[in-house]
Design an enzyme around this catalytic site. Structure first.
Site, short mmCIF file in Angstrom:
data_model
loop_
_atom_site.label_atom_id
_atom_site.label_comp_id
_atom_site.label_asym_id
_atom_site.label_seq_id
_atom_site.Cartn_x
_atom_site.Cartn_y
_atom_site.Cartn_z
N LYS A 1 0.86 -1.19 0.00
CA LYS A 1 0.00 0.00 0.00
C LYS A 1 0.90 1.24 0.00
CE LYS A 1 -1.66 2.95 2.78
NZ LYS A 1 -1.69 4.13 1.87
N GLU B 1 9.99 1.95 10.21
CA GLU B 1 10.98 2.98 9.90
C GLU B 1 10.25 4.30 10.06
OE1 GLU B 1 14.02 2.31 9.31
OE2 GLU B 1 14.07 0.25 8.59
N CYS C 1 13.74 11.20 6.22
CA CYS C 1 13.64 10.88 7.64
C CYS C 1 14.98 11.00 8.35
CB CYS C 1 13.08 9.48 7.78
SG CYS C 1 13.86 8.39 6.62
N GLU D 1 10.30 16.77 14.47
CA GLU D 1 10.63 16.57 13.07
C GLU D 1 9.82 17.58 12.25
OE1 GLU D 1 11.31 12.71 10.46
OE2 GLU D 1 9.23 12.93 11.05
P1 NAD Z 1 2.23 8.79 7.30
O1 NAD Z 1 2.51 8.13 8.56
O2 NAD Z 1 1.10 9.72 7.24
O3 NAD Z 1 1.98 7.73 6.15
C1 NAD Z 1 2.86 6.69 5.88
C2 NAD Z 1 2.08 5.54 5.33
O4 NAD Z 1 1.30 5.00 6.40
C3 NAD Z 1 1.09 5.94 4.23
O5 NAD Z 1 1.01 4.92 3.26
C4 NAD Z 1 -0.21 6.05 4.99
O6 NAD Z 1 -1.34 5.86 4.19
C5 NAD Z 1 -0.04 4.94 6.00
N1 NAD Z 1 -0.89 5.09 7.19
C6 NAD Z 1 -1.32 6.23 7.77
N2 NAD Z 1 -2.11 5.94 8.83
C7 NAD Z 1 -2.17 4.58 8.92
C8 NAD Z 1 -2.83 3.67 9.79
N3 NAD Z 1 -3.60 4.08 10.80
N4 NAD Z 1 -2.66 2.36 9.59
C9 NAD Z 1 -1.88 1.91 8.57
N5 NAD Z 1 -1.26 2.71 7.70
C10 NAD Z 1 -1.39 4.04 7.87
O7 NAD Z 1 3.61 9.42 6.91
P2 NAD Z 1 3.95 10.28 5.66
O8 NAD Z 1 3.46 11.64 5.98
O9 NAD Z 1 3.51 9.60 4.40
O10 NAD Z 1 5.54 10.20 5.66
C11 NAD Z 1 6.32 11.08 6.34
C12 NAD Z 1 6.85 10.44 7.60
O11 NAD Z 1 7.55 9.24 7.30
C13 NAD Z 1 7.84 11.30 8.31
O12 NAD Z 1 7.50 11.35 9.66
C14 NAD Z 1 9.17 10.61 8.12
O13 NAD Z 1 10.09 10.83 9.13
C15 NAD Z 1 8.78 9.21 8.00
N6 NAD Z 1 9.76 8.48 7.19
C16 NAD Z 1 10.59 7.61 7.80
C17 NAD Z 1 11.51 6.92 7.07
C18 NAD Z 1 12.45 5.96 7.71
O14 NAD Z 1 13.05 5.17 7.01
N7 NAD Z 1 12.60 5.95 8.98
C19 NAD Z 1 11.58 7.10 5.70
C20 NAD Z 1 10.71 7.97 5.12
C21 NAD Z 1 9.79 8.65 5.87
#
Ligand code: NAD
Length: 486
Positions: A182, A257, A291, A391
């Protein structure tokens, strides 16, 4: 799914609304769609399927049915298909770069030079790790066997859309798992191209399935699904924690992550001309939407003026603009919610009394539309300030002064996160010693070249588990001991 025009592939507006399940494109259970917005123009450029629990059930059933066959294929035959996926990414690199630019505003040069090639590297590495991996060792009459964990649910974010996908899909299928992906609903276009590419590579039906949709519905249904054995999510701490909660009743493996607030410690003996400009550029790479971006530059107080001058000059020279222009270094922020968040945090920094060196609130001059954000550097930041703790995920750098190296280490560790860290210094022994005292999953000394084999993941609230290379591959394996093996 796609139409070919010279070296590029364009999205077919009808099939972007479809899901890829069991080796075929099909309509979702419900006709609802989600708009994809180009952050450079704020215009809707596509509609993708808004999948539902029924679609997740169908995708999981396909992955479950494919698992016995795929998991018993030989590593050599899996490596062959994965090698073909790698070739197709390289063949279709221009179409993928264009999709990334459209869906998240990535500067086209950056998409071509970084987003796509690094994504391809995860696939190559998965193939190579698989090709030399020893799945069974016999010690003292006991066989220790590694077996694929089963059906994996993979949930990815919008900031490095293709890269995050290949970092999960490639090792999972290399290990012999089957997957349901997804992607982020905010940047799902490169994922659709990837699904077609996987299909064209000849991966058997059901091994890879794609369900587009929201996190709250599709992601949550995957996390709770009794027939999914493992979830790997990259995203915010909020989503990571919700996934872990939803996964708990079925005791599935969860790897996360999550966020970061990575330090960049400039030791007193660092060559500041070589340490500050790349530090600024690393913090702002991908418009600061990484991130592990080193967004806290921790510098000797008695060199602060020098650092400030170098940092401001570097930030002021960055060309922010149309992602389609070859000259552009930074495009817009990827979506409206993130743009608003970054703007709010810049205001927070001003209100907290940090010293604004360059940038600041508002769009980049000359843009009435598009989420163009001014590269912003704050100095004299106190580690307790919100801009040093939270962040921001945008082009905002905090310069934090220190008096002693011990204090620098304490500031570096003064965070709930522990994903990445940088240390700059000419005395390698001292740099290594400081690296060993920083609580983070990956520490980079003196801006080394990217190493796709280096395990990546977080200490503390930055997550659980590791991705990339051998360690990322092993996350998708179970360990079986056969005692009395002989
Ligand atoms: P997000 O958490 O909103 O979404 C990430 C994914 O999770 C999306 O596909 C979203 O649809 C899904 N998601 C959201 N709520 C969910 C739920 N309740 N259950 C299951 N899935 C759900 O994050 P974002 O805004 O897309 O990404 C940015 C964030 O990701 C930042 O905080 C960043 O630090 C983090 N990030 C971390 C890494 C890493 O490797 N550590 C890499 C990239 C991004």
């Amino acid at each position: 799914m796609t139409t070919r025009s010279s070296n590029s592939y364009t999205l077919d507006p009808h099939t972007t609304r479809q899901l890829y399940i069991n080796g075929d494109w099909s309509s979702p259970a419900h006709a609802a769609t989600l708009p994809v917005i180009n952050p450079a123009t704020e215009e809707v450029v596509a509609q993708v399927a808004q999948g539902s629990c029924e679609d997740v059930d169908r995708a999981v059933a396909a992955a479950r049915a494919a698992f016995p066959g795929w998991s018993s294929t030989s590593p050599a035959s899996r490596a062959l298909v994965i090698g073909r996926i790698h070739e197709l990414i390289l063949e279709r690199k221009e179409a993928l770069a264009q999709a990334l630019s459209l869906e998240m505003g990535a500067a086209i040069g950056f998409a071509r030079a970084m987003q796509v090639p690094l994504a391809a590297e995860h696939v190559r590495v998965a193939r190579d790790v698989l090709s030399s991996y020893c799945f069974q060792k016999v010690e003292g009459g006991t066989a220790i066997t590694r077996e694929p964990i089963g059906v994996c649910g993979l949930i990815t974010p919008w900031n490095w859309p293709l890269y995050q996908i290949t970092a999960k899909v490639a090792p999972a299928i290399a290990a012999g798992c089957t997957v349901v992906l997804k992607p982020s609903e905010l940047s799902p276009l490169s994922a659709l191209l990837f699904a077609q590419l996987v299909h064209d590579a000849g991966l058997p039906p059901g091994v890879f399935n794609l369900v587009n949709g929201s996190g709250a519905e599709v992601g949550a249904a995957m996390a709770a699904h009794p027939d999914i054995d493992m979830i790997s999510i990259t995203g915010s701490n909020r989503a990571g924690a919700l996934v872990a909660q939803a996964a708990a009743p079925t005791v599935k493996r969860v790897t996360q992550e999550l966020g970061g607030k990575s330090p960049n410690v400039l030791l007193p003996d660092a060559d500041f001309d070589k340490a500050v400009p790349p530090g600024v550029m690393s913090a702002f790479r991908n418009v600061g939407q990484s991130c592990s971006a080193p967004t806290r530059m921790i510098v000797p107080r008695n060199r602060l003026a020098e650092v400030e001058a170098l940092a401001a000059a570097t930030a002021n020279a960055i060309i922010v603009g149309d992602p389609q222009s070859e000259e552009t270094i930074l495009g817009p922020i990827a979506n409206q919610a993130q743009f608003k968040r970054v703007q709010a945090m810049i205001e927070v920094g001003l209100n907290e009394g940090a010293k604004l060196l360059c940038g600041g609130p508002g769009r980049v001059q000359g843009f009435a539309k598009g989420f163009y954000t001014r590269p912003t550097v704050f100095s004299e930041v106190d580690s307790a300030m919100r801009i040093a703790q939270e962040e921001i995920f945008g082009p905002v750098l905090c310069i934090i002064p220190y008096d002693t190296v011990d204090e620098a280490v304490a500031i570096a560790n003064d965070t709930v996160y522990g994903l990445g860290a940088h240390v700059q210094g000419q005395d390698l022994e001292q740099a290594r010693s400081v690296a060993s005292r920083i609580r983070a999953g990956q520490v980079l000394l003196n801006y080394p070249a990217w190493n796709p084999m280096a395990p990546f993941g977080g200490y503390k609230r930055s997550g659980n588990g590791r991705e990339y290379g051998l360690h990322g591959f092993e996350e998708y394996l179970e360990i079986k001991a056969i005692v009395g093996f002989g």
